[in-house]
Design an enzyme around this catalytic site. Sequence first.
Site: not given
Length: 294
Positions: A125-126
């Site tokens: 998850h960026c």
Amino acid sequence: CLQIFLFLLISTAAYCYYAVVIPLWLTWESTAGIASGVMFFVLLALMTTSYLRTWLSDPGTVPAGWMPEEMMEQGASQGVLERDALPMAAQPKDGRYCRRCDGYKPPRAQHCKQCGKCVLRMDHHCPWVQNCVGEANTKFFILFLFYGTVTSLYYSVSVIWFLWALLSRESKLKFRDIAGFLGMLLGTLIIIVCLTLMLASLFGWNAYLLMRNQTSIENYDIEVAPSRSRNKAKKVKHRYDIGTYKNIQSVMGQSPLIWLLPIAPWSGSKDDMGGKNEDEEDEHEMKALRSSED
């Protein structure tokens, strides 16, 4: 908000380039000035498009009610098509069940706590894009890192060259000519040089994963976890490594002509969700390695 910061940075850099660097250095009347302006615009457009597609695209959500193929086959043979109605004997015992989503996970899928859902081929998850990087947007994420690196490097070199030209004795320009823009130029340049180094390192790491057809989670399970486990000689073979060229094709698209274009290569077919759970053996090995970590 990171999106606001990036928007302000890109807007400021574009203003500095088109209102200061080109008019005062190359000039819009020259071929070099026009070519530089067009090149910078193209790079900005490709970088921004890749970023927006990474941010706004669905990363590859596992379809609701998805079941492993062996369960579907057993259910169909018994006239049962719903998961809850299947007998316990037909339930897979590989642990690929997500209690949070109340559903089965295809091979390579992981649950994202931030997004609250299971994502196909989830990498991470960026926070920069506030979205998961998964099966459907990994290509856009890699292109964002690539074009971000190239665009930042192009801008940095151009501004440094421009400032160096001001110091030249033959230059007709003087620092007093850009006194009102000097702070903006230097401040933007420092930030973008730092971003160039960060984006280049991230792109190099993701290019390495791409060529081996690994996600960051799988890389940890295969290479990091064994080194930390008590049984350090134990190695897990990565089943999805099919050769560098085909590994790149699986993410960037079949034709090399579209590899650098921010267009979707992924069709979301049954095969993309793993079909039969052929990685069951590797999954058990990885779980054993995780549990044996110090």
